[in-house]
Design a protein around this motif. Structure first.
Motif, PDB file in Angstrom:
ATOM      1  N   HIS A 203      51.875  -1.897 -48.930  1.00  0.00           N
ATOM      2  CA  HIS A 203      51.502  -2.881 -48.249  1.00  0.00           C
ATOM      3  C   HIS A 203      53.043  -3.332 -48.544  1.00  0.00           C
ATOM      4  O   HIS A 203      53.455  -3.851 -47.256  1.00  0.00           O
ATOM      5  CB  HIS A 203      51.009  -3.581 -50.066  1.00  0.00           C
ATOM      6  CG  HIS A 203      49.724  -3.814 -49.999  1.00  0.00           C
ATOM      7  ND1 HIS A 203      49.118  -4.546 -48.998  1.00  0.00           N
ATOM      8  CD2 HIS A 203      48.511  -3.139 -50.922  1.00  0.00           C
ATOM      9  CE1 HIS A 203      47.211  -4.557 -48.925  1.00  0.00           C
ATOM     10  NE2 HIS A 203      47.377  -4.139 -50.623  1.00  0.00           N
ATOM     11  N   GLU A 204      54.141  -2.940 -49.095  1.00  0.00           N
ATOM     12  CA  GLU A 204      55.068  -3.143 -48.310  1.00  0.00           C
ATOM     13  C   GLU A 204      55.847  -2.367 -47.472  1.00  0.00           C
ATOM     14  O   GLU A 204      56.086  -3.195 -46.315  1.00  0.00           O
ATOM     15  CB  GLU A 204      56.395  -2.797 -49.203  1.00  0.00           C
ATOM     16  CG  GLU A 204      57.926  -2.649 -49.455  1.00  0.00           C
ATOM     17  CD  GLU A 204      58.586  -2.173 -50.671  1.00  0.00           C
ATOM     18  OE1 GLU A 204      60.380  -2.242 -49.773  1.00  0.00           O
ATOM     19  OE2 GLU A 204      58.424  -1.455 -50.842  1.00  0.00           O
ATOM     20  N   LEU A 205      55.158  -1.556 -46.661  1.00  0.00           N
ATOM     21  CA  LEU A 205      54.938  -1.005 -45.289  1.00  0.00           C
ATOM     22  C   LEU A 205      54.701  -1.243 -44.181  1.00  0.00           C
ATOM     23  O   LEU A 205      54.964  -2.628 -43.435  1.00  0.00           O
ATOM     24  CB  LEU A 205      54.388   0.785 -45.472  1.00  0.00           C
ATOM     25  CG  LEU A 205      55.395   1.269 -44.349  1.00  0.00           C
ATOM     26  CD1 LEU A 205      56.437   1.183 -43.676  1.00  0.00           C
ATOM     27  CD2 LEU A 205      53.975   2.461 -43.852  1.00  0.00           C
ATOM     28  N   ALA A 206      53.521  -2.028 -44.802  1.00  0.00           N
ATOM     29  CA  ALA A 206      52.567  -3.411 -43.520  1.00  0.00           C
ATOM     30  C   ALA A 206      53.364  -3.958 -43.223  1.00  0.00           C
ATOM     31  O   ALA A 206      53.888  -4.674 -42.368  1.00  0.00           O
ATOM     32  CB  ALA A 206      51.073  -3.037 -44.343  1.00  0.00           C
ATOM     33  N   HIS A 207      53.634  -5.070 -44.733  1.00  0.00           N
ATOM     34  CA  HIS A 207      54.556  -6.382 -44.522  1.00  0.00           C
ATOM     35  C   HIS A 207      55.893  -5.893 -43.741  1.00  0.00           C
ATOM     36  O   HIS A 207      56.092  -6.165 -42.143  1.00  0.00           O
ATOM     37  CB  HIS A 207      55.016  -7.063 -46.071  1.00  0.00           C
ATOM     38  CG  HIS A 207      53.171  -7.241 -46.962  1.00  0.00           C
ATOM     39  ND1 HIS A 207      53.506  -8.500 -46.854  1.00  0.00           N
ATOM     40  CD2 HIS A 207      52.548  -6.723 -47.009  1.00  0.00           C
ATOM     41  CE1 HIS A 207      52.459  -8.852 -46.892  1.00  0.00           C
ATOM     42  NE2 HIS A 207      51.440  -8.066 -47.266  1.00  0.00           N
ATOM     43  N   ARG A 208      56.366  -4.835 -43.731  1.00  0.00           N
ATOM     44  CA  ARG A 208      58.002  -4.754 -43.363  1.00  0.00           C
ATOM     45  C   ARG A 208      57.658  -4.326 -41.616  1.00  0.00           C
ATOM     46  O   ARG A 208      58.728  -4.708 -40.832  1.00  0.00           O
ATOM     47  CB  ARG A 208      58.484  -3.259 -44.011  1.00  0.00           C
ATOM     48  CG  ARG A 208      59.632  -2.945 -43.325  1.00  0.00           C
ATOM     49  CD  ARG A 208      60.779  -1.595 -44.306  1.00  0.00           C
ATOM     50  NE  ARG A 208      62.125  -1.987 -43.351  1.00  0.00           N
ATOM     51  CZ  ARG A 208      62.195  -2.251 -44.575  1.00  0.00           C
ATOM     52  NH1 ARG A 208      62.925  -3.035 -45.590  1.00  0.00           N
ATOM     53  NH2 ARG A 208      64.262  -1.952 -44.309  1.00  0.00           N
ATOM     54  N   ARG A 209      56.568  -3.789 -41.878  1.00  0.00           N
ATOM     55  CA  ARG A 209      56.001  -4.032 -39.719  1.00  0.00           C
ATOM     56  C   ARG A 209      55.217  -5.037 -39.287  1.00  0.00           C
ATOM     57  O   ARG A 209      54.424  -4.980 -38.243  1.00  0.00           O
ATOM     58  CB  ARG A 209      54.986  -2.514 -40.272  1.00  0.00           C
ATOM     59  CG  ARG A 209      55.695  -1.309 -39.786  1.00  0.00           C
ATOM     60  CD  ARG A 209      57.080  -1.380 -39.858  1.00  0.00           C
ATOM     61  NE  ARG A 209      57.130  -0.986 -38.061  1.00  0.00           N
ATOM     62  CZ  ARG A 209      58.132  -0.938 -37.001  1.00  0.00           C
ATOM     63  NH1 ARG A 209      59.396  -1.344 -38.132  1.00  0.00           N
ATOM     64  NH2 ARG A 209      57.324  -1.343 -35.610  1.00  0.00           N
ATOM     65  N   LYS A 210      55.058  -6.111 -40.427  1.00  0.00           N
ATOM     66  CA  LYS A 210      54.616  -8.006 -39.198  1.00  0.00           C
ATOM     67  C   LYS A 210      53.453  -7.143 -39.498  1.00  0.00           C
ATOM     68  O   LYS A 210      52.450  -7.876 -39.358  1.00  0.00           O
ATOM     69  CB  LYS A 210      55.167  -8.000 -38.040  1.00  0.00           C
ATOM     70  CG  LYS A 210      56.956  -8.146 -38.527  1.00  0.00           C
ATOM     71  CD  LYS A 210      56.842  -8.181 -36.860  1.00  0.00           C
ATOM     72  CE  LYS A 210      56.747  -9.672 -35.827  1.00  0.00           C
ATOM     73  NZ  LYS A 210      57.608 -10.008 -34.998  1.00  0.00           N
ATOM     74  N   ASP A 211      52.596  -5.987 -40.381  1.00  0.00           N
ATOM     75  CA  ASP A 211      50.694  -6.239 -40.492  1.00  0.00           C
ATOM     76  C   ASP A 211      51.461  -7.173 -42.173  1.00  0.00           C
ATOM     77  O   ASP A 211      51.189  -6.289 -43.432  1.00  0.00           O
ATOM     78  CB  ASP A 211      50.214  -5.592 -41.415  1.00  0.00           C
ATOM     79  CG  ASP A 211      49.633  -4.766 -39.662  1.00  0.00           C
ATOM     80  OD1 ASP A 211      49.691  -5.673 -38.715  1.00  0.00           O
ATOM     81  OD2 ASP A 211      49.759  -3.692 -39.418  1.00  0.00           O
ATOM     82  N   ALA A 256      58.922   2.647 -38.585  1.00  0.00           N
ATOM     83  CA  ALA A 256      58.372   3.024 -37.618  1.00  0.00           C
ATOM     84  C   ALA A 256      57.110   4.123 -36.641  1.00  0.00           C
ATOM     85  O   ALA A 256      55.740   3.557 -36.316  1.00  0.00           O
ATOM     86  CB  ALA A 256      59.314   2.298 -36.576  1.00  0.00           C
ATOM     87  N   ASP A 257      57.747   4.979 -36.304  1.00  0.00           N
ATOM     88  CA  ASP A 257      56.401   6.139 -35.504  1.00  0.00           C
ATOM     89  C   ASP A 257      55.533   6.320 -36.859  1.00  0.00           C
ATOM     90  O   ASP A 257      55.022   6.472 -36.091  1.00  0.00           O
ATOM     91  CB  ASP A 257      58.158   7.460 -35.470  1.00  0.00           C
ATOM     92  CG  ASP A 257      58.615   7.040 -34.354  1.00  0.00           C
ATOM     93  OD1 ASP A 257      59.120   5.931 -33.500  1.00  0.00           O
ATOM     94  OD2 ASP A 257      59.670   7.732 -34.457  1.00  0.00           O
ATOM     95  N   ARG A 258      56.464   6.093 -38.214  1.00  0.00           N
ATOM     96  CA  ARG A 258      55.058   6.684 -38.935  1.00  0.00           C
ATOM     97  C   ARG A 258      53.859   6.083 -38.970  1.00  0.00           C
ATOM     98  O   ARG A 258      52.863   6.668 -38.598  1.00  0.00           O
ATOM     99  CB  ARG A 258      55.427   7.534 -40.281  1.00  0.00           C
ATOM    100  CG  ARG A 258      56.481   8.500 -39.839  1.00  0.00           C
ATOM    101  CD  ARG A 258      57.280   9.799 -41.732  1.00  0.00           C
ATOM    102  NE  ARG A 258      56.221   9.311 -42.024  1.00  0.00           N
ATOM    103  CZ  ARG A 258      55.998  10.815 -43.669  1.00  0.00           C
ATOM    104  NH1 ARG A 258      57.212  10.219 -43.522  1.00  0.00           N
ATOM    105  NH2 ARG A 258      55.212  11.633 -43.889  1.00  0.00           N
ATOM    106  N   TYR A 259      54.534   4.743 -39.148  1.00  0.00           N
ATOM    107  CA  TYR A 259      53.163   3.557 -38.767  1.00  0.00           C
ATOM    108  C   TYR A 259      52.590   3.718 -37.555  1.00  0.00           C
ATOM    109  O   TYR A 259      51.477   3.373 -38.064  1.00  0.00           O
ATOM    110  CB  TYR A 259      53.963   2.490 -39.782  1.00  0.00           C
ATOM    111  CG  TYR A 259      53.455   1.223 -40.273  1.00  0.00           C
ATOM    112  CD1 TYR A 259      52.867   1.309 -41.497  1.00  0.00           C
ATOM    113  CD2 TYR A 259      52.772   0.291 -39.088  1.00  0.00           C
ATOM    114  CE1 TYR A 259      51.991   0.238 -42.025  1.00  0.00           C
ATOM    115  CE2 TYR A 259      51.832  -1.203 -39.310  1.00  0.00           C
ATOM    116  CZ  TYR A 259      51.142  -0.526 -40.678  1.00  0.00           C
ATOM    117  OH  TYR A 259      50.256  -1.487 -40.837  1.00  0.00           O
ATOM    118  N   ALA A 260      53.064   3.932 -36.822  1.00  0.00           N
ATOM    119  CA  ALA A 260      52.198   3.315 -35.629  1.00  0.00           C
ATOM    120  C   ALA A 260      50.883   5.218 -35.206  1.00  0.00           C
ATOM    121  O   ALA A 260      50.112   5.029 -34.956  1.00  0.00           O
ATOM    122  CB  ALA A 260      53.576   4.081 -34.639  1.00  0.00           C
TER     123      ALA A 260
END
Length: 288
Positions: A203-211, A256-260
């Motif tokens: 969730h922390e990663l998602a929120h950092r990526r504006k999800d 950013a790359d890994r989230y995408a």
């Protein structure tokens, strides 16, 4: 990632003028959030299940639709507590972040655990984080600055232990430095422990990526019985989040790359959402 612009969740859409009228500073934005939203469980008022279900509204424009259906007024006009929109820390933060973004201030939400509500317990929590021109500043929109406390709720020291990001807690747990069973939703509930902290890293990663997802949304590799590969992936993401917080631009780019590219780390158009009031599990389409 431009944190001055809205995400699909923070976009006020047809309510933009309401945010234009909110002060473009964290204190003013947080005051508006507290005026519009009441915590669905801990707000000090009794709400019906239907009213508490407003915590699932998800998108800011729908939150403001509900508010304006009751109070077609500026967000600064006082609302009775019992008639505010039911939500949680995520929603207080979403409205605060949205108001800051509306005024061109870089802002994002941070997912982790707060130690200042119940002694010895670390509540799952979401803070607002904004860029003051020199550094990122942690602020808790739910806290009234008039209330006495031994720290500044609008400039929380990341090293003081008042709030720790999910990545920091996960890393400390993996090193044997913290008891994960003291991290969760509430001391009286079983929603706690290592599996819960791991889910919050995602969730922390998602929120950092504006999800800015709901805290009860499930996606990707979330599971209460993770594999060794899941654990290793979480270790990697937590390490990158901590490095990015420390100013490592390469770590930020890798996140950013890994989230995408990695569907284990993000929602793929839908989430499995567990209603916190009824326990009903539904698949929610995030495409609007």
């Amino acid at each position: 990632m431009d944190y001055r612009t809205h995400s699909p969740y923070s976009d006020p859409r047809h309510h933009a003028a309401l945010l234009d009228a909110v002060p473009g500073d964290v204190a003013g934005a947080a005051a508006a959030a507290r005026n519009v939203i009441v915590h669905y469980r801990a707000g000090g008022v009794e709400l019906s299940d239907a009213r508490r279900g407003e915590a699932n509204l998800r998108w800011l424009d729908r939150i403001l639709d509900t508010d304006q259906s009751r109070f077609p007024l500026p967000l600064s006009a006082p609302r009775p507590v019992a008639e505010r929109v039911a939500g949680c820390c995520r929603d207080h933060t979403l409205l605060t972040v949205a108001a800051l973004r509306q005024h061109g201030v870089p802002a994002r939400s941070r997912v982790g655990f707060a130690s200042y509500f119940v002694p010895g317990w670390h509540h799952d929590h979401v803070l607002a984080e904004w860029w003051n021109g020199e550094r990122w500043v942690w602020a808790d929109p739910e806290l009234n600055p008039a209330d006495p406390r031994p720290f500044d709720g609008y400039d929380i020291d990341p090293e003081a232990g008042h709030f720790d990001s999910a990545a920091r807690v996960w890393t400390a747990y993996r090193a044997g430095r913290v008891d994960p069973d003291r991290y969760g939703v509430d001391p009286a509930l079983p929603i706690r422990g290592a599996w819960f902290v791991r889910v919050y890293v995602l969730h922390e990663l998602a929120h950092r990526r504006k999800d800015e997802l709901l805290l009860w949304d499930g996606f990707g590799t979330m599971s209460d019985d993770p594999t060794e590969a899941d654990l290793a992936l979480t270790d990697e993401i937590a390490a990158l989040l901590l490095a990015a917080d420390a100013g490592d631009a390469a770590a930020e780019r890798e996140l950013a790359d890994r989230y995408a590219s990695d569907t284990r780390l993000r929602p793929d158009g839908t989430v499995r959402s567990v209603d916190p009031v009824t326990g009903t599990v539904t698949t929610v389409d995030l495409r609007r």
